[in-house]
Enzyme design. Structure first.
Site, PDB file in Angstrom:
ATOM      1  N   GLY A 158       0.819  -1.204   0.000  1.00  0.00           N
ATOM      2  CA  GLY A 158       0.000   0.000   0.000  1.00  0.00           C
ATOM      3  C   GLY A 158       0.850   1.249   0.000  1.00  0.00           C
ATOM      4  N   SER A 159       0.331   2.299   0.597  1.00  0.00           N
ATOM      5  CA  SER A 159       0.999   3.600   0.549  1.00  0.00           C
ATOM      6  C   SER A 159       2.195   3.649   1.498  1.00  0.00           C
ATOM      7  CB  SER A 159       0.011   4.706   0.919  1.00  0.00           C
ATOM      8  OG  SER A 159      -0.302   4.660   2.298  1.00  0.00           O
ATOM      9  N   GLU A 180       2.954   6.156   3.387  1.00  0.00           N
ATOM     10  CA  GLU A 180       2.523   6.758   4.649  1.00  0.00           C
ATOM     11  C   GLU A 180       2.032   5.698   5.625  1.00  0.00           C
ATOM     12  OE1 GLU A 180      -0.780  10.032   6.268  1.00  0.00           O
ATOM     13  OE2 GLU A 180      -0.718   9.462   4.155  1.00  0.00           O
ATOM     14  N   GLY A 222       2.667   2.480   5.442  1.00  0.00           N
ATOM     15  CA  GLY A 222       3.781   1.582   5.725  1.00  0.00           C
ATOM     16  C   GLY A 222       4.659   2.091   6.852  1.00  0.00           C
ATOM     17  N   GLU A 281       5.699  -3.441   0.877  1.00  0.00           N
ATOM     18  CA  GLU A 281       5.777  -3.130  -0.555  1.00  0.00           C
ATOM     19  C   GLU A 281       4.944  -1.871  -0.754  1.00  0.00           C
ATOM     20  OE1 GLU A 281       4.587  -2.389  -3.839  1.00  0.00           O
ATOM     21  OE2 GLU A 281       3.732  -4.352  -4.252  1.00  0.00           O
ATOM     22  N   CYS A 336       1.791  -0.108  -8.040  1.00  0.00           N
ATOM     23  CA  CYS A 336       2.927   0.476  -7.300  1.00  0.00           C
ATOM     24  C   CYS A 336       4.157   0.637  -8.182  1.00  0.00           C
ATOM     25  CB  CYS A 336       3.264  -0.388  -6.086  1.00  0.00           C
ATOM     26  SG  CYS A 336       1.977  -0.444  -4.822  1.00  0.00           S
TER      27      CYS A 336
END
Length: 294
Positions: free
Chosen positions: A52-53, A55, A57, A74, A108
């Site tokens: 995901g994002s 932020e 993470g 990731e 991504c």
């Protein structure tokens, strides 16, 4: 699963049921960020894998810091697709289109930055615009559709904001003539030229069908521009020279580097990023290690 797209994960759960997996082997919990936070912080969790994002993470990394939980992340990306003057132009155009417009750019490792050698810029852009003019925008469940709907109203607003910022900062915007559906969230495939490394569209992850075009003269300049990002998930190199490809691959700070192709994956090969694109690997032997106690 993401709070905006839970149904595909629940469909996967039904496939697991049909396949005869015993109950409890696969569990899917839907919910928003608070649900994910509860899972990550739960003392019964030994391993967290998040896609995901950046932020979110970072928030997960802070949560598991000081615990014995294993973590792989990731996260976002701003991949460079680098085209040299000896590249097969038609093949490169297909790779560029697949790299940024596949899944509406909701990828991504999308090739959202096109770095093209100055001497072939005009030829490549002419071919790319002709190809973009053939892309079909519409129902994502129609097999003839090339670009489907944007994930949510929130994501459409984000894409629109960054595209408007690209124009405001002086980049030249181009989209093919295409009729968007009357209902839903849609964004036409978009190309920006005259982009510099200072532009927001060259620095921030758009996560949509928006391509920024930058130019370079030498391989060293291409490496410098490609690495000038907080991300490092993937990159593409288009050239006929094997020695140049290997030299570039050794210099680029990206977890996955493709040569004369893009978005091609092998489950036996590790996939993951550097810097703010995360850490750890998925796939292959490397992907299993984070799930083992040895």
């Amino acid at each position: 699963p993401a709070e905006t797209t839970p149904l595909s994960a629940l469909f996967f759960a039904d496939i697991c049921r049909q396949a005869g997996l015993p109950k409890g082997v696969v569990n899917i919990v839907t919910g928003d960020g608070s649900t994910g936070s509860a899972l990550v912080a739960h003392p019964g969790i030994d391993k967290v894998a998040f896609t995901g994002s950046t932020e979110v993470g970072k928030a997960i990394a802070r949560t598991v810091a000081g615990t014995d939980k294993k973590l792989t992340l990731e996260l976002g990306g701003k991949a460079a697709n680098i085209v040299f003057d000896d590249a097969p132009i038609d093949q490169a155009v297909e790779g560029i289109v697949n790299g940024i417009f596949f899944n509406q750019g909701h990828v991504c490792c999308a090739g959202s930055r096109l770095l093209v050698q100055e001497s072939v810029q005009d030829e490549l852009l002419d071919a790319l615009k002709r190809r973009m003019a053939t892309l079909r925008v519409g129902d994502p469940l129609d097999k003839n559709t090339d670009i489907g709907a944007i994930n949510s109203a929130e994501q459409l607003a984000r894409i629109t904001e960054l595209a408007d910022a690209g124009e405001a900062e002086g980049a030249e915007r181009w989209s093919p003539a295409c009729e968007l559906p009357g209902s839903g969230y849609w964004f036409a495939p978009t190309l920006f030229t005259g982009v510099t490394q200072a532009h927001r569209i060259a620095r921030e992850e758009v996560f949509g069908p928006v391509l920024s075009v930058l130019t370079f003269r030498t391989p060293e300049e291409a490496v410098a521009k490609a690495n000038n990002t907080p991300y490092g998930l993937s990159a593409g190199i288009w050239t006929e020279k094997g020695s140049r490809m290997l030299w570039m691959a050794s210099k680029l700070r990206a977890g996955v580097i493709w040569s004369n192709t893009f978005n091609k994956f092998d489950p036996t090969s590790p996939f993951g990023g550097y810097k703010e694109s995360g850490f750890g690997r998925e796939g292959g032997r490397h992907g299993l290690e984070a799930y083992l106690n040895v």
